[in-house]
Enzyme design. Sequence first.
Site, PDB file in Angstrom:
ATOM      1  N   ARG A   1       0.853  -1.190   0.000  1.00  0.00           N
ATOM      2  CA  ARG A   1       0.000   0.000   0.000  1.00  0.00           C
ATOM      3  C   ARG A   1       0.891   1.242   0.000  1.00  0.00           C
ATOM      4  O   ARG A   1       1.687   1.429   0.919  1.00  0.00           O
ATOM      5  CB  ARG A   1      -0.907  -0.011   1.237  1.00  0.00           C
ATOM      6  CG  ARG A   1      -1.698   1.271   1.390  1.00  0.00           C
ATOM      7  CD  ARG A   1      -2.650   1.263   2.591  1.00  0.00           C
ATOM      8  NE  ARG A   1      -3.308   2.546   2.664  1.00  0.00           N
ATOM      9  CZ  ARG A   1      -3.288   3.357   3.724  1.00  0.00           C
ATOM     10  NH1 ARG A   1      -2.694   3.003   4.842  1.00  0.00           N
ATOM     11  NH2 ARG A   1      -3.881   4.526   3.671  1.00  0.00           N
TER      12      ARG A   1
ATOM     13  N   HIS B   1      -3.112  10.851   0.926  1.00  0.00           N
ATOM     14  CA  HIS B   1      -2.550  10.633   2.265  1.00  0.00           C
ATOM     15  C   HIS B   1      -1.885  11.945   2.702  1.00  0.00           C
ATOM     16  O   HIS B   1      -0.684  12.032   2.897  1.00  0.00           O
ATOM     17  CB  HIS B   1      -1.563   9.457   2.246  1.00  0.00           C
ATOM     18  CG  HIS B   1      -1.289   8.849   3.594  1.00  0.00           C
ATOM     19  ND1 HIS B   1      -1.384   7.489   3.851  1.00  0.00           N
ATOM     20  CD2 HIS B   1      -0.921   9.408   4.772  1.00  0.00           C
ATOM     21  CE1 HIS B   1      -1.066   7.249   5.112  1.00  0.00           C
ATOM     22  NE2 HIS B   1      -0.784   8.394   5.701  1.00  0.00           N
TER      23      HIS B   1
ATOM     24  N   GLU C   1      -7.654   8.388   6.492  1.00  0.00           N
ATOM     25  CA  GLU C   1      -7.914   9.011   7.792  1.00  0.00           C
ATOM     26  C   GLU C   1      -8.415  10.455   7.713  1.00  0.00           C
ATOM     27  O   GLU C   1      -7.730  11.391   8.156  1.00  0.00           O
ATOM     28  CB  GLU C   1      -6.653   8.966   8.665  1.00  0.00           C
ATOM     29  CG  GLU C   1      -6.119   7.567   8.904  1.00  0.00           C
ATOM     30  CD  GLU C   1      -5.020   7.525   9.957  1.00  0.00           C
ATOM     31  OE1 GLU C   1      -4.570   8.590  10.399  1.00  0.00           O
ATOM     32  OE2 GLU C   1      -4.620   6.420  10.348  1.00  0.00           O
TER      33      GLU C   1
ATOM     34  N   ASN D   1      -7.483   1.696   9.895  1.00  0.00           N
ATOM     35  CA  ASN D   1      -6.191   1.925  10.542  1.00  0.00           C
ATOM     36  C   ASN D   1      -6.407   1.870  12.039  1.00  0.00           C
ATOM     37  O   ASN D   1      -7.222   2.618  12.587  1.00  0.00           O
ATOM     38  CB  ASN D   1      -5.624   3.295  10.165  1.00  0.00           C
ATOM     39  CG  ASN D   1      -5.144   3.350   8.731  1.00  0.00           C
ATOM     40  OD1 ASN D   1      -5.194   2.351   8.006  1.00  0.00           O
ATOM     41  ND2 ASN D   1      -4.669   4.508   8.315  1.00  0.00           N
TER      42      ASN D   1
ATOM     43  N   TYR E   1      -4.472   1.618  15.859  1.00  0.00           N
ATOM     44  CA  TYR E   1      -3.262   1.663  16.675  1.00  0.00           C
ATOM     45  C   TYR E   1      -3.545   1.415  18.145  1.00  0.00           C
ATOM     46  O   TYR E   1      -2.711   0.885  18.857  1.00  0.00           O
ATOM     47  CB  TYR E   1      -2.563   3.014  16.495  1.00  0.00           C
ATOM     48  CG  TYR E   1      -1.940   3.154  15.119  1.00  0.00           C
ATOM     49  CD1 TYR E   1      -0.655   2.717  14.887  1.00  0.00           C
ATOM     50  CD2 TYR E   1      -2.676   3.661  14.047  1.00  0.00           C
ATOM     51  CE1 TYR E   1      -0.090   2.792  13.621  1.00  0.00           C
ATOM     52  CE2 TYR E   1      -2.114   3.746  12.776  1.00  0.00           C
ATOM     53  CZ  TYR E   1      -0.821   3.302  12.574  1.00  0.00           C
ATOM     54  OH  TYR E   1      -0.266   3.362  11.322  1.00  0.00           O
TER      55      TYR E   1
ATOM     56  N   GLU F   1      -3.550  -0.187   8.143  1.00  0.00           N
ATOM     57  CA  GLU F   1      -2.393   0.194   8.959  1.00  0.00           C
ATOM     58  C   GLU F   1      -2.564  -0.378  10.348  1.00  0.00           C
ATOM     59  O   GLU F   1      -3.662  -0.345  10.908  1.00  0.00           O
ATOM     60  CB  GLU F   1      -2.254   1.724   9.113  1.00  0.00           C
ATOM     61  CG  GLU F   1      -1.804   2.452   7.892  1.00  0.00           C
ATOM     62  CD  GLU F   1      -1.681   3.959   8.122  1.00  0.00           C
ATOM     63  OE1 GLU F   1      -1.451   4.395   9.274  1.00  0.00           O
ATOM     64  OE2 GLU F   1      -1.823   4.701   7.133  1.00  0.00           O
TER      65      GLU F   1
HETATM   66  C1  FCB Z   1      -1.440   7.182  10.901  1.00  0.00           C
HETATM   67  C2  FCB Z   1      -1.028   7.719   9.549  1.00  0.00           C
HETATM   68  C3  FCB Z   1       0.317   7.234   9.096  1.00  0.00           C
HETATM   69  C4  FCB Z   1       1.312   7.175  10.236  1.00  0.00           C
HETATM   70  C5  FCB Z   1       0.737   6.417  11.400  1.00  0.00           C
HETATM   71  C6  FCB Z   1       1.675   6.267  12.567  1.00  0.00           C
HETATM   72  O1  FCB Z   1      -2.349   8.050  11.482  1.00  0.00           O
HETATM   73  O2  FCB Z   1      -1.968   7.360   8.578  1.00  0.00           O
HETATM   74  O3  FCB Z   1       0.754   8.061   8.045  1.00  0.00           O
HETATM   75  O4  FCB Z   1       1.719   8.432  10.569  1.00  0.00           O
HETATM   76  O5  FCB Z   1      -0.437   7.047  11.837  1.00  0.00           O
END
Ligand code: FCB
Length: 458
Positions: free
Chosen positions: A82, A126, A171, A301, A303, A361
């Site tokens: 990607r 992006h 995002e 995405n 985290y 992500e």
């Molecule tokens: C996300 C972004 C990516 C990177 C990660 C850590 O929010 O999409 O570009 O910065 O965080």
Amino acid sequence: MTNRIPDPARFPARFTWGVATSSYQIEGAPRENGKGPSIWDTFCRTPGKVRGGDTGDVACDHYHRLDSDLDMIRDLGVNAYRFSVSWPRILPHGRGAVNQAGLDFYQRLVDGLLTRGITPWATLYHWDLPQTLEDEGGWTVRGTAEAFGTYSAVVAAALGDRVKHFITLNEPWCSAYLGYGIGIHAPGRHDLRASFAATHHLLVGHGRAMQAIRGQAPGAQAGITLNLHHTYPATDTPADRAAAYRMDGFQNRWYLDPVYGRGYPQDMVDLLGDLSPQAQGLVLPGDTELMGQPTDFLGVNMYSRAVGQDAPGEGFLHARQIRPEGSAYTGFDWEVAPDSLTDLLVRLQEDYAPDAIYITENGSTYPDVADEDGNVNDLERTQYLTEHLAATQEALSRGAKVAGYFAWSLMDNFEWAEGYDKRFGIVHVNFDTQVRTPKLSGRTYRDFLARAGQAVGA
Ligand code: FCB
């Protein structure tokens, strides 16, 4: 969570296994071959905005190292990559004449991937908005959404014979809130009204891009990538549960509901009052349908998670995100919460019924220590990776239609306002020499993929 060790045999045979990057974070070459300036070029030059005054001028120098980087991707054994297309490389001022040299770079990238047996996944936006469009109001004005549709048609027409997976936006929450609301990302504005105007035009732009892809690349799969946090109440009280629901509304439902054709969640429109795009007179007849163009997949995405507490009078949400005690945290102080990935994926399937979910992500930053050969024994990142793969496996077993996973990131890169201070790569980059060295996490991912029988050519 039941089992934190993922079993490669428990994933579907045709599962997409990838790594992800974005243009501004890796390419460098900001003025080469006709590229126009983006808002990140400008932002990085604004004193005090990016840690240490870092810029993306060189980044990973990927623009000049394309072939060896493609070999590196192949050697990881992934079957998908990607990347994002830089809008100002294609249309230096956002609209108008096409810069063929810009398109040529992505043609070479796509051809190089296909030659190596890797499926290209192209993100159209992006975050590197052409500066000329920002000067006209950026995402706070509808013209940017229309320009995004035109740009998307150019890219889909040029690449659509070989690229079969397009992501419209990455995002939009970050673009709108971090960029226009609190100013920690480009273009650095501090204006909540503007940020909710931006949310609307980003979603309209998504709709326009979906139409453009359908028109120019009819065989391609297309969708959007959202950054989603599963949200939990700090306690079981009605007040905290309501606060968590408001946070879910701001972060998740504000985007999910329109993308799935439902329009904006009414509880949030009511809560936002004058801030809402409706109160600003920005929502036109037909917009609900435009934002809700049918997609083929949802890009997620993920985290961390969010834990919300009632906080009357605090911000426009009257809620506060708390930092649970006793949890592990990454170098960004983001809570490590793999179970919340399972909960998130199951919830998305239940509430929105996407045809497919791709984790576009997932990853972590830690203060890596490299030895003199560039080796990084990143145990924490490796554990984060394996726990999130296990969480994905768990979601599959609970019925979520997860079809792929992309690790963020292929390699250390320019981490926006944090510059080069925060490393997310599964491959280490020495920014003095540009030498790349797979970390323990990269080698672990490669071994896992080999066992999954997903290595290229398998
Ligand atoms: C996300 C972004 C990516 C990177 C990660 C850590 O929010 O999409 O570009 O910065 O965080």
